[in-house]
Write a protein that holds these residues in place. Sequence first.
Motif, PDB file in Angstrom:
ATOM      1  N   ASN A 266       0.804  -1.213   0.000  1.00  0.00           N
ATOM      2  CA  ASN A 266       0.000   0.000   0.000  1.00  0.00           C
ATOM      3  C   ASN A 266       0.844   1.273   0.000  1.00  0.00           C
ATOM      4  OD1 ASN A 266      -2.687  -1.083  -0.067  1.00  0.00           O
ATOM      5  ND2 ASN A 266      -2.364  -1.818   2.009  1.00  0.00           N
TER       6      ASN A 266
ATOM      7  N   THR B 146      -7.787  -2.536  10.710  1.00  0.00           N
ATOM      8  CA  THR B 146      -8.565  -2.277   9.498  1.00  0.00           C
ATOM      9  C   THR B 146      -8.341  -0.847   9.041  1.00  0.00           C
ATOM     10  OG1 THR B 146     -10.533  -1.662  10.784  1.00  0.00           O
ATOM     11  CG2 THR B 146     -10.302  -3.963  10.157  1.00  0.00           C
TER      12      THR B 146
ATOM     13  N   GLY C  91      -5.369  -1.122   4.055  1.00  0.00           N
ATOM     14  CA  GLY C  91      -5.110  -2.554   4.082  1.00  0.00           C
ATOM     15  C   GLY C  91      -5.659  -3.129   5.371  1.00  0.00           C
ATOM     16  N   ILE C  92      -5.681  -4.438   5.465  1.00  0.00           N
ATOM     17  CA  ILE C  92      -6.117  -5.097   6.691  1.00  0.00           C
ATOM     18  C   ILE C  92      -5.001  -6.012   7.163  1.00  0.00           C
ATOM     19  CG2 ILE C  92      -7.742  -6.745   7.703  1.00  0.00           C
ATOM     20  CD1 ILE C  92      -9.908  -5.609   6.002  1.00  0.00           C
TER      21      ILE C  92
ATOM     22  N   GLY D 139      -5.719 -10.219   6.786  1.00  0.00           N
ATOM     23  CA  GLY D 139      -6.242  -9.503   5.622  1.00  0.00           C
ATOM     24  C   GLY D 139      -6.079 -10.260   4.329  1.00  0.00           C
ATOM     25  N   HIS D 140      -5.197 -11.263   4.339  1.00  0.00           N
ATOM     26  CA  HIS D 140      -4.967 -12.033   3.119  1.00  0.00           C
ATOM     27  C   HIS D 140      -5.442 -13.475   3.256  1.00  0.00           C
ATOM     28  CE1 HIS D 140      -3.098  -8.658   1.198  1.00  0.00           C
ATOM     29  NE2 HIS D 140      -2.445  -8.436   2.324  1.00  0.00           N
TER      30      HIS D 140
ATOM     31  N   CYS E 147      -6.562  -9.519  -5.359  1.00  0.00           N
ATOM     32  CA  CYS E 147      -5.995  -8.634  -4.346  1.00  0.00           C
ATOM     33  C   CYS E 147      -4.650  -8.109  -4.830  1.00  0.00           C
ATOM     34  CB  CYS E 147      -5.844  -9.409  -3.032  1.00  0.00           C
ATOM     35  SG  CYS E 147      -5.098  -8.478  -1.682  1.00  0.00           S
TER      36      CYS E 147
ATOM     37  N   GLU F 197      -9.100  -8.275   2.496  1.00  0.00           N
ATOM     38  CA  GLU F 197      -8.785  -6.877   2.215  1.00  0.00           C
ATOM     39  C   GLU F 197      -9.519  -6.355   0.984  1.00  0.00           C
ATOM     40  OE1 GLU F 197      -4.693  -4.707   0.943  1.00  0.00           O
ATOM     41  OE2 GLU F 197      -4.653  -5.700   2.907  1.00  0.00           O
TER      42      GLU F 197
ATOM     43  N   GLY G 286     -11.322  -3.805   3.140  1.00  0.00           N
ATOM     44  CA  GLY G 286     -10.364  -2.708   3.241  1.00  0.00           C
ATOM     45  C   GLY G 286     -11.034  -1.389   2.908  1.00  0.00           C
TER      46      GLY G 286
ATOM     47  N   SER H 143     -10.937  -0.451  -0.784  1.00  0.00           N
ATOM     48  CA  SER H 143     -11.704  -1.417  -1.579  1.00  0.00           C
ATOM     49  C   SER H 143     -13.198  -1.163  -1.479  1.00  0.00           C
ATOM     50  CB  SER H 143     -11.383  -2.836  -1.112  1.00  0.00           C
ATOM     51  OG  SER H 143     -10.031  -3.151  -1.333  1.00  0.00           O
TER      52      SER H 143
END
Length: 411
Positions: free
Chosen positions: A170, A227, A230-231, A253-254, A264, A273, A277, A280
């Motif tokens: 990010n 959060t 990105g997460i 997050g993934h 992603c 995410e 996210g 998103s």
Amino acid sequence: MATLKRINQDDLRNHNLSVVLNQVLRSPQPLSRADLAKATGLTKATMSLLVSLLIEHGVLREGVPLVQAVYGRPSTPLIIAGGRVCGIGIQINTDGYGYTVLDLDGSTVAERWVDRDLHEVDADEIFADLDAMLLDQEQTLREQGYILAGTGIALPGLVTEDAHLIVARNLGWENIDLMQYDVIKRLNVVAGNESNMAATAHLPGYATQVHDEGMVGPDGSFIYVSTDIGIGGAIVRDGKVVDGGHGFAGEIGHLSVQLDGPQCRCGRHGCLEVYAGRRSMVERAGLASGDAAASQQAIDMFTQAVFDGAEPMHNVYLKAFGAMVSAIVSTINLSDVDTVIIGGCWAQLSAEERERMQAEVQRQILARDKVEAHILLTRDMRRPALIGAAQIGLRKFVDNPLAYLTADSVA
């Protein structure tokens, strides 16, 4: 043999000092010498010597004696003195960068934050600015008589133990040796993932004086979900962050919540995410795209539209909500940790939505008949990763106090 004996005595004293400091930091109420001796198992004579050393160096001070009974000597509470030991926390995030200085007593000594969109910004520029900012701050701390215990830096990406940033997608950064930067070398900075640092900030008494019971106890176990654009995530067990074999554990997050979902930034499909996210959700709702979708204004517009029940924003929110539930359930099933703390934009859930999320998680977890899930929201802690980074720095003093006190005596 005489030298070996002296080293062992110093090691023992250092260990005992660390035990005493831990006990003081973790107690919401001031403890007396007798209280500390009882809690630690150390003799009253040993405790008296240790406390005297900490008072002499300005780490502890005596409070007003408390008369507990008609007979007997008054009990004198011991308090973190403040103004003597501090730690620095640095954070670089998608919305800016800065630092905070925390005192051992938990108070904020100084802080500075630069609000700025850092997507695709040059890393050299940011670290150079941080270096200049902190050089001035270090001088001020020296003038104030502070012992700088250590410094931590929180980054939104994968960071190795030897301060190598593998990737922070990010930010658009990859393969960066952080030790090339003067500020990292000079302060011997401990680098880590922002979610791990934020999780550390939720452990009461970890490296600063606790003032209440906190959301979890000092030895608590919980899943932290960060959060933002990105997460990220972290798993804490018995008061310690679970780093994993390479330091990369907790990347909630993934987790893929839909195998045929959108791609992603990490390259996989259907990651949490992508659905939950901040950027998103704004993009999927059609409110903005690219860097504009990452702005605070964009997420505020999205949140208001969801509150008003507008479509397609509400539908995007419902899918994101379901994705959050799915990922949390999977993480609870995998880790057998029943408490989840959510920070960032999802921490702004209403009380009703938090209860609905908790109920959905409870309904779906595998051990639902034996385990009670708890969803907690961080609302009163601004930039927890920054606070956690400073505590990582302060923890160096708590773990090895004699090294700092000895150096202080020499100075």
